[in-house]
Motif scaffolding. Structure first.
Motif, short mmCIF file in Angstrom:
data_model
loop_
_atom_site.label_atom_id
_atom_site.label_comp_id
_atom_site.label_asym_id
_atom_site.label_seq_id
_atom_site.Cartn_x
_atom_site.Cartn_y
_atom_site.Cartn_z
N SER A 208 0.85 -1.20 0.00
CA SER A 208 0.00 0.00 0.00
C SER A 208 0.88 1.24 0.00
O SER A 208 2.09 1.17 0.23
N VAL A 209 0.23 2.37 -0.25
CA VAL A 209 0.94 3.65 -0.28
C VAL A 209 0.26 4.60 0.70
O VAL A 209 -0.96 4.77 0.68
N ALA A 210 1.07 5.17 1.59
CA ALA A 210 0.56 6.15 2.56
C ALA A 210 0.90 7.54 2.06
O ALA A 210 2.04 7.82 1.69
N ILE A 211 -0.09 8.42 2.05
CA ILE A 211 0.12 9.79 1.62
C ILE A 211 -0.17 10.73 2.80
O ILE A 211 -1.22 10.62 3.44
N ASN A 212 0.78 11.59 3.07
CA ASN A 212 0.65 12.56 4.15
C ASN A 212 0.69 13.97 3.56
O ASN A 212 1.52 14.26 2.70
#
Length: 233
Positions: A208-212
């Protein structure tokens, strides 16, 4: 194997050992008796559900008198005979409860921060987000985040190619930090720091990819003021 009333017809040694009884002791009991006798017989309730649906019924039940969780799987057959699978799952349930508590605490922490956090699948599907992310998307794009929806539905066409490029690089294992200036609903210019981070499973595969997203408008303004001051002096 038991009948519809919960009377044991056949029991293997492993099941008897799990209960701490001999096979003869198990045969002498009803399945409800094994667990201290419920006021509303457990087995009859479970089997009636399974028979009504005419398919395998699986149920997890907690017994306070034993301080144990048990899994019951009932496989209804003909001639009043049922195959019963029982397994003590207390340790697994404890781990699930602890994990749920940890997730709740993590969600509470994420919802208390002003930073926007968004979790996406490799297929751009929205997996999770905090309250700040919902506010961010509403303010910037005039949209609403919905779990399992595609994030590409809310990204403007003008920004979609750049977003996908960063996303694909992150899936390849790269952490990307970038600054993004945009105009919000009140027509004021805002600057955000965006971070795309890959998340790995136990096999070190990106899952998965976490975007902040963090508003750095004030910081950028202060930096510009300092730059202007340095030019004057």
């Amino acid at each position: 194997i038991a009948d519809h009333d919960g009377q044991f017809l056949m029991v293997n040694q492993a099941y008897a050992n799990m209960l701490g009884l001999s096979q003869d002791e198990v045969y002498a009991k009803n399945i409800n008796d094994i667990f201290g006798g419920q006021q509303s017989p457990l087995y009859s309730t479970i089997i009636s559900r399974a028979l009504y649906k005419n398919k395998t019924g699986k149920y997890e039940v907690y017994f306070p008198q034993l301080s144990q969780w048990w899994l019951f799987a009932i496989y209804p057959t003909s001639d009043q005979v049922n195959i019963v699978y029982c397994k003590e799952i207390t340790e697994r349930k404890k781990n699930e409860i602890q994990l749920s508590d940890s997730r709740s605490k993590l969600e509470a922490i994420l919802d208390s921060t002003s930073e926007a956090h968004l979790l996406l699948s490799p297929q751009y599907q929205i997996l999770s987000f905090n309250k700040s992310a919902q506010l961010f998307v509403g303010k910037i794009f005039g949209s609403v985040l919905v779990e399992k929806a595609s994030v590409l539905q809310i990204i403007p066409d003008s920004a979609k190619a750049s977003f996908q490029q960063k996303f694909e690089r992150t899936l390849a294992g790269e952490t990307i930090r970038t600054e993004w200036e945009t105009q919000i609903a009140d027509h004021s210019q805002n600057c955000y720091q965006l971070t795309f981070s890959p998340l790995y499973d136990a096999q070190q595969k990106v899952v998965s990819v976490a975007i902040n997203a963090f508003n750095i408008t004030d910081r950028k303004y202060a930096e510009e003021q300092l730059r202007m001051y340095s030019l004057i002096v």
